[in-house]
Design an enzyme around this catalytic site. Structure first.
Site, PDB file in Angstrom:
ATOM      1  N   THR A  26       1.581   4.448   1.599  1.00 28.71           N
ATOM      2  CA  THR A  26       2.439   4.953   2.677  1.00 28.71           C
ATOM      3  C   THR A  26       3.349   3.855   3.206  1.00 28.71           C
ATOM      4  O   THR A  26       4.520   4.091   3.520  1.00 28.71           O
ATOM      5  CB  THR A  26       1.595   5.558   3.813  1.00 28.71           C
ATOM      6  OG1 THR A  26       0.800   6.615   3.276  1.00 28.71           O
ATOM      7  CG2 THR A  26       2.457   6.093   4.945  1.00 28.71           C
ATOM      8  N   CYS A  27       2.826   2.648   3.270  1.00 29.20           N
ATOM      9  CA  CYS A  27       3.603   1.520   3.781  1.00 29.20           C
ATOM     10  C   CYS A  27       4.805   1.230   2.885  1.00 29.20           C
ATOM     11  O   CYS A  27       5.905   0.969   3.368  1.00 29.20           O
ATOM     12  CB  CYS A  27       2.717   0.277   3.895  1.00 29.20           C
ATOM     13  SG  CYS A  27       1.221   0.563   4.857  1.00 29.20           S
ATOM     14  N   SER A  28       4.602   1.272   1.576  1.00 27.92           N
ATOM     15  CA  SER A  28       5.659   0.949   0.608  1.00 27.92           C
ATOM     16  C   SER A  28       6.562   2.121   0.270  1.00 27.92           C
ATOM     17  O   SER A  28       7.709   1.918  -0.115  1.00 27.92           O
ATOM     18  CB  SER A  28       5.031   0.427  -0.688  1.00 27.92           C
ATOM     19  OG  SER A  28       4.449  -0.835  -0.490  1.00 27.92           O
ATOM     20  N   THR A  32       0.849  -1.185   0.000  1.00 28.82           N
ATOM     21  CA  THR A  32       0.000   0.000   0.000  1.00 28.82           C
ATOM     22  C   THR A  32       0.893   1.247   0.000  1.00 28.82           C
ATOM     23  O   THR A  32       2.068   1.173   0.347  1.00 28.82           O
ATOM     24  CB  THR A  32      -0.954  -0.015   1.212  1.00 28.82           C
ATOM     25  OG1 THR A  32      -0.184  -0.106   2.401  1.00 28.82           O
ATOM     26  CG2 THR A  32      -1.931  -1.189   1.127  1.00 28.82           C
TER      27      THR A  32
END
Length: 156
Positions: free
Chosen positions: A47-49, A45
């Site tokens: 922000t996560c990546s 996703t």
């Protein structure tokens, strides 16, 4: 919700590595160590990546120099976590696949995203020593500030 001074819950995790499928429980993973566990709502996703995992990848050597092991938690299966680890060159970080969300729920840090993805982890990070929480940083909804690699490095 888990709090400072609490013991991390018992849970078994499955891992996919070059050697195949294996498993380990939380006592084996966190016992006798200082760890940072950071949780993301989902592998791959935005922000996560783009920020959360890459920040820990970039600072992994600094955490290791302080004797800290890094764990990334997500309510995804072990195959997804392995693929994400490889895509992000995150070999220095142990990916914790919480496929059914049991660990996340036991922490009291689950959220329901409905049709978008169902049960997920809130964005958070914690420090634990020998399985006992010594710091906990939970993000406000939609935020990415207190659980970043920089923020956690300052706490270890």
């Amino acid at each position: 919700m888990i709090k400072i001074g609490d013991q991390l819950p018992e849970q078994s995790f499955t891992f996919i590595t070059d050697a195949g499928k294996s498993s380990a429980d939380s006592t084996a993973l966190f016992g006798g160590k200082k760890v940072v566990i950071f949780a993301v709502p989902g592998a791959f996703t935005p922000t996560c990546s783009n920020a959360h995992l890459p920040g820990f990848v970039a600072l992994a050597d600094r955490f290791r120099a302080k004797g800290v092991d890094l764990y990334c938690l997500s309510v995804n299966d072990a195959f997804v976590m392995r693929a994400w680890q490889q895509a992000q060159n995150a070999g220095a970080i142990t990916m914790l696949a919480d496929g059914n969300g049991a660990f996340t729920q036991a922490l009291g840090l689950a959220k329901d995203t409905g049709d978008f993805g169902g049960l997920r982890a809130q964005r958070f990070a914690l420090v634990a020593e020998n399985g006992v929480v010594t710091a906990l940083q939970v993000e406000a909804p939609g935020k990415f500030e207190v659980s970043s690699a920089d923020a956690m490095l300052a706490l270890v």
